[in-house]
Design a protein around this motif. Structure first.
Motif, short mmCIF file in Angstrom:
data_model
loop_
_atom_site.label_atom_id
_atom_site.label_comp_id
_atom_site.label_asym_id
_atom_site.label_seq_id
_atom_site.Cartn_x
_atom_site.Cartn_y
_atom_site.Cartn_z
N LEU A 38 0.82 -1.21 0.00
CA LEU A 38 0.00 0.00 0.00
C LEU A 38 0.86 1.26 0.00
CD1 LEU A 38 -2.77 -1.07 2.55
CD2 LEU A 38 -3.03 -0.77 0.09
N VAL A 39 1.84 1.30 0.88
CA VAL A 39 2.71 2.49 0.95
C VAL A 39 3.52 2.63 -0.34
CG1 VAL A 39 4.61 3.57 2.19
CG2 VAL A 39 2.79 2.43 3.46
N GLY A 40 3.96 1.50 -0.88
CA GLY A 40 4.67 1.55 -2.16
C GLY A 40 3.80 2.08 -3.28
N GLY A 41 2.53 1.69 -3.27
CA GLY A 41 1.61 2.21 -4.28
C GLY A 41 1.43 3.71 -4.18
N VAL A 42 1.34 4.22 -2.96
CA VAL A 42 1.21 5.67 -2.78
C VAL A 42 2.49 6.37 -3.23
CG1 VAL A 42 1.02 7.49 -1.04
CG2 VAL A 42 -0.48 5.51 -0.93
N ARG A 47 -1.08 10.46 -4.02
CA ARG A 47 -2.39 10.41 -3.35
C ARG A 47 -3.14 11.70 -3.66
NH1 ARG A 47 -1.22 9.81 2.86
NH2 ARG A 47 -3.38 10.49 2.89
N PRO A 48 -3.78 11.79 -4.82
CA PRO A 48 -4.45 13.03 -5.21
C PRO A 48 -5.64 13.34 -4.31
CG PRO A 48 -5.04 11.24 -6.70
CD PRO A 48 -3.95 10.72 -5.81
N VAL A 49 -5.92 14.62 -4.17
CA VAL A 49 -7.10 15.06 -3.44
C VAL A 49 -7.92 15.97 -4.34
CG1 VAL A 49 -6.01 14.89 -1.18
CG2 VAL A 49 -5.88 17.03 -2.43
N ASP A 50 -9.20 16.01 -4.09
CA ASP A 50 -10.10 16.81 -4.91
C ASP A 50 -11.09 17.50 -3.98
OD1 ASP A 50 -11.74 17.94 -6.75
OD2 ASP A 50 -12.22 16.10 -7.85
N ASN A 51 -10.91 18.82 -3.82
CA ASN A 51 -11.79 19.59 -2.93
C ASN A 51 -13.01 20.15 -3.65
OD1 ASN A 51 -10.23 19.29 -0.53
ND2 ASN A 51 -8.77 20.77 -1.34
N ASP A 52 -13.19 19.74 -4.90
CA ASP A 52 -14.37 20.19 -5.64
C ASP A 52 -15.61 19.53 -5.05
OD1 ASP A 52 -15.87 21.43 -7.57
OD2 ASP A 52 -15.61 19.84 -9.04
N VAL A 53 -16.64 20.30 -4.82
CA VAL A 53 -17.86 19.80 -4.20
C VAL A 53 -18.93 19.61 -5.27
CG1 VAL A 53 -19.67 20.24 -2.52
CG2 VAL A 53 -17.33 20.95 -2.03
N ALA A 54 -19.37 18.37 -5.44
CA ALA A 54 -20.48 18.07 -6.35
C ALA A 54 -21.74 17.85 -5.52
CB ALA A 54 -20.16 16.84 -7.19
N LEU A 55 -22.87 18.25 -6.05
CA LEU A 55 -24.13 18.13 -5.32
C LEU A 55 -25.24 17.77 -6.30
CD1 LEU A 55 -24.96 18.42 -2.36
CD2 LEU A 55 -25.70 20.74 -2.87
N PRO A 56 -25.38 16.49 -6.62
CA PRO A 56 -26.40 16.07 -7.59
C PRO A 56 -27.80 16.56 -7.22
CG PRO A 56 -24.93 14.26 -7.06
CD PRO A 56 -24.59 15.37 -6.11
N THR A 223 -4.56 3.33 1.72
CA THR A 223 -5.71 2.86 0.95
C THR A 223 -6.59 4.03 0.51
OG1 THR A 223 -5.70 0.81 2.23
CG2 THR A 223 -7.70 1.31 0.99
N VAL A 224 -6.82 4.96 1.42
CA VAL A 224 -7.61 6.15 1.08
C VAL A 224 -6.90 6.96 0.00
CG1 VAL A 224 -8.49 8.34 1.96
CG2 VAL A 224 -8.74 6.26 3.32
N GLY A 225 -5.57 7.09 0.13
CA GLY A 225 -4.81 7.84 -0.86
C GLY A 225 -4.90 7.23 -2.25
N LEU A 226 -4.80 5.91 -2.34
CA LEU A 226 -4.91 5.24 -3.64
C LEU A 226 -6.33 5.35 -4.20
CD1 LEU A 226 -2.75 2.06 -2.95
CD2 LEU A 226 -2.15 4.02 -4.38
N ALA A 227 -7.31 5.36 -3.31
CA ALA A 227 -8.70 5.50 -3.76
C ALA A 227 -8.94 6.84 -4.42
CB ALA A 227 -9.66 5.31 -2.58
#
Length: 727
Positions: A38-42, A47-56, A223-227
């Motif tokens: 897991l750490v190797g994968g990151v 570990r991208p982050v996206d602060n864009d807020v979607a609201l269907p 795991t969260v980072g890879l997700a």
């Protein structure tokens, strides 16, 4: 000998514990391989982050979908904000330096286009001292990292050589602040280590919970980072997961090791004690983790994607912490064996002393329950009172700590162009029949109507897309993004009516305004689902409806106190400077709902731990008040240690730079502290004493036989390390 355990869960955990004891090195090797992968994968993929807020389903989302259908907007963009203290940016030498800067920026990897400082384009302030270059990028905002932000800022050296201040803005500023120090985690771990030293009295025993918590937290965060490569994961998710993972990971290990050492002290052989601890304390850990996950699952009814994401990321951390507690920890204890008690520090009290203070407290409360119930109720009412004025809003970069790149660029732009420049509204209109060009009378009327709306500072020229079917107009408000007047302006713009034009308002500011409205609408449903599911789970565990309902009410009381403190500190500004902020800020709209789910689950852990000890004494003696006294005395020390660890970990995050993380840290620390002191030490024993035998009433249950004649002997035979019952 250890107490017999019944039920599928204890038996399963005993078998699992036995397997881990017999094959500890296999378990440790498996965890190590998973962690390395897991750490190797990151490390390899990031570990991208996206602060864009979607609201269907919201109007802001309709505007966004319509704009994307028209092919509007680049992958992402940022700004380089420029400013001079004297003179103007359009003076010949400075203008030449800015042109060289734009050319240098265009050469940076991932930069597709650079729009320079130009008064005609509106990127130069009226006084000529402030401006910004718009940097168009070929990667989405979540992939803009610190390295790219640094490369862009390095390329702005020609401007700095000419005496022009340069500051990253937008996505570039957010990326520049990403990561930061880990002061909060370090402070929490140091204080947790001290508490564990006093709880266990030995260095090795104190280190083991920290090691297992950090190891499982690292796996969960990776795991969260890879997700983040598959779904949008906001930056706050990692911080919140760290906060929860440290707290529950250390607490779960504390419960298991405490039970294991108690069994060893009673003469049980090491391997048997470890298996028995898995069947009792391990089952309690599974139950505790399950209540947290169930509470977080209640967020599914909110219909808010960001809450759903925060829910599953926090839930994932809890699940991994539970898995670590019931597999990694037993294997580690089996390897350590008697070395667990190595390096004693002689900090522990004599056996049996730990509950004396709590026993005296329980005696006082149960002797005069009305007095203590009223006192606790009054204190909790005072703490919760400010929550009556709690209003949900949205934060902006102007609420960030002074000196941060986000705050500096925000303040510079607001000073030069007005506060609305930091939160432009995107008015996206569906035109039917399609417009032949920007000179279409309907578009001219739309522009006039928008400009005439009170609260609008300026309106940009109309842009057409999708063959004239989509028209986009950028509107700059008079007020900043977090100002309630801006949210009101969003509603007013949506009321604009032009024949043949259907108006929608989007952009980050409009989306967050819609988010606040949806949270307000869905909050009662979330509360009902979480409280309902948790009450049912408690009923199944205790077979006592009064106890189940009372436990749910106690948790609501703790959460109310947390809401009150949040309101007083952040909205009213009482002591807000102590948190590192410069003044009052709005309470982010989704924070109370997320806090509710988290706190309801976490508070239930301690409530169940106490109630199970009380129920054990009640079954042995039939004396309700004696059972309450025994339960509080028997669980006081271990729960106090666990709560102190969790409070410290949460409070440490008040030092974080992100105001949202500060809110989560303070709110959770207050709720756990109140739950472990006022609620558990005063209100719970007082109400249980007042309710008497009604606590254990069950529909259809036959009348309980007379209590045993020697209640003292019955209580003496009980374990002081009772564990929660298992579903």
């Amino acid at each position: 000998m250890h107490a017999r355990t019944d039920g599928w869960t204890p038996r399963t955990l005993e078998r699992l514990g036995g397997w881990c004891v017999r094959r500890p090195w296999r378990v440790l090797a498996a965890w190590l391989l998973v962690a390395v992968a897991l750490v190797g994968g990151v490390a390899a993929f990031g570990r991208p982050v996206d602060n864009d807020v979607a609201l269907p389903g919201s109007d802001a989302q309709l505007a966004r979908d319509l704009s994307e259908r028209g092919g509007g907007g680049p992958a992402s963009s940022g700004q380089v904000v420029v400013r001079v203290d004297a003179g103007r940016l359009d003076e010949p030498d400075r203008r030449a330096a800015l042109e060289r800067t734009a050319a240098a920026l265009a050469e940076v990897e991932h930069v597709t286009r650079v729009d320079g400082v130009d008064a005609r384009a509106g990127t130069l302030s009226p006084d000529g001292r402030t401006g910004y270059l718009t940097v168009r990028l070929d990667v989405p905002a979540r992939e803009v990292d610190k390295a790219l932000s640094r490369s862009v800022l390095d390329a702005a050296q020609p401007a700095r050589d000419a005496g022009v201040e340069t500051v990253p803005g937008g996505a570039l500023a957010t990326a520049a602040e990403r990561g930061g120090s880990h002061t909060a985690e370090v402070v929490g771990l140091l204080v947790a280590a001290v508490v564990l030293l006093f709880a266990f009295g030995g260095l090795v025993a104190a280190v083991v919970p920290l090691v297992t918590a950090l190891f499982t937290l690292g796996c969960a965060l990776a795991t969260v980072g890879l997700a983040g490569h598959l779904v949008a994961v906001p930056s706050v998710a990692g911080n919140l997961a760290t906060m929860i993972g440290l707290g529950v990971g250390i607490d779960y290990a504390l419960f298991l090791i405490t039970r294991y050492r108690a069994l060893r002290a009673a003469g049980t052989p090491a391997d048997e004690a470890l298996v028995a601890a898995m069947g009792t304390a391990g089952a309690a850990v599974v139950f505790a983790g399950g209540t947290v996950v169930i509470a977080l699952g209640g967020l599914a009814v909110a219909g808010v994607p960001i809450l759903g994401t925060l829910g599953w990321t926090a839930g994932l951390v809890v699940v991994v912490a539970v898995l670590g507690a019931v597999t990694l920890l037993p294997a580690l204890l089996a390897v350590l064996g008697p070395r667990l008690d190595a390096l004693p520090l002689r900090l522990r009290r004599r056996a049996g002393d730990g509950g004396t203070g709590w026993a005296r407290q329980a005696e006082r409360v149960t002797r005069r329950p009305w007095r203590w119930a009223l006192l606790a109720g009054a204190l909790l009412a005072v703490l919760a009172a400010p929550a009556a004025t709690l209003t949900l809003g949205q934060l902006d970069a102007g609420d960030d700590p002074p000196g941060s790149a986000t705050r500096t660029s925000f303040d510079l732009l607001a000073e030069g162009f007005g506060p609305g420049v930091n939160g432009p509204l995107s008015v996206v209109a569906a035109v039917d029949p399609p417009a032949a060009g920007t000179a279409d009378p309907r578009l001219a009327e739309l522009t006039r109507e928008l400009a005439a709306t009170p609260g609008v500072a300026s309106v940009a020229p109309v842009r057409l897309a999708d063959g004239g079917r989509v028209a986009t107009v950028s509107v700059q408000p008079d007020t900043g993004p977090s100002d309630p007047a801006t949210a009101a302006l969003v509603a007013d713009l949506r009321d604009v009516r032009v024949d043949g034009v259907q108006v929608h308002v989007g952009g980050s500011t409009a989306t967050r305004a819609d988010l606040a409205d949806r949270v307000r609408d869905r909050m009662p449903w979330v509360i009902a689902v979480v409280v309902g599911l948790s009450t049912v789970l408690l009923y199944v565990a205790f077979r006592a409806p009064v106890v189940a309902v009372k436990a749910a009410v106690m948790n609501l009381v703790s959460i109310g106190a947390a809401y009150g403190v949040l309101t007083a500190v952040f909205s009213w500004g009482w002591g807000v400077e102590l948190t590192g902020l410069s003044g009052p800020v709005p309470v982010e709209s989704y924070v109370p709902m997320m806090l509710f789910a988290l706190l309801f689950g976490l508070s239930m852990d301690y409530e169940v731990f106490l109630l199970s000890a009380v129920q054990e004494a009640w079954r042995a003696t039939g004396d309700n008040r004696a059972a309450v006294r025994y339960g509080l005395a028997g669980t006081g020390r271990v729960i106090t240690s666990a709560a102190l660890i969790m409070v410290t970990v949460f409070a440490g995050f008040v030092l974080h730079t992100d105001p949202v993380i500060k809110m989560f840290g303070l709110g959770m620390a207050v709720a756990v502290a109140v739950d472990a002191t006022v609620v558990r030490g005063l209100l719970v024993p007082a109400t249980m004493a007042l309710l008497g035998r009604a606590n254990w009433w069950h529909p259809g249950r036959r009348r309980r036989p007379a209590p045993e004649p020697d209640r003292t002997e019955a209580l003496a035979g009980l374990s002081s390390n009772s564990q929660p019952p298992v579903v």
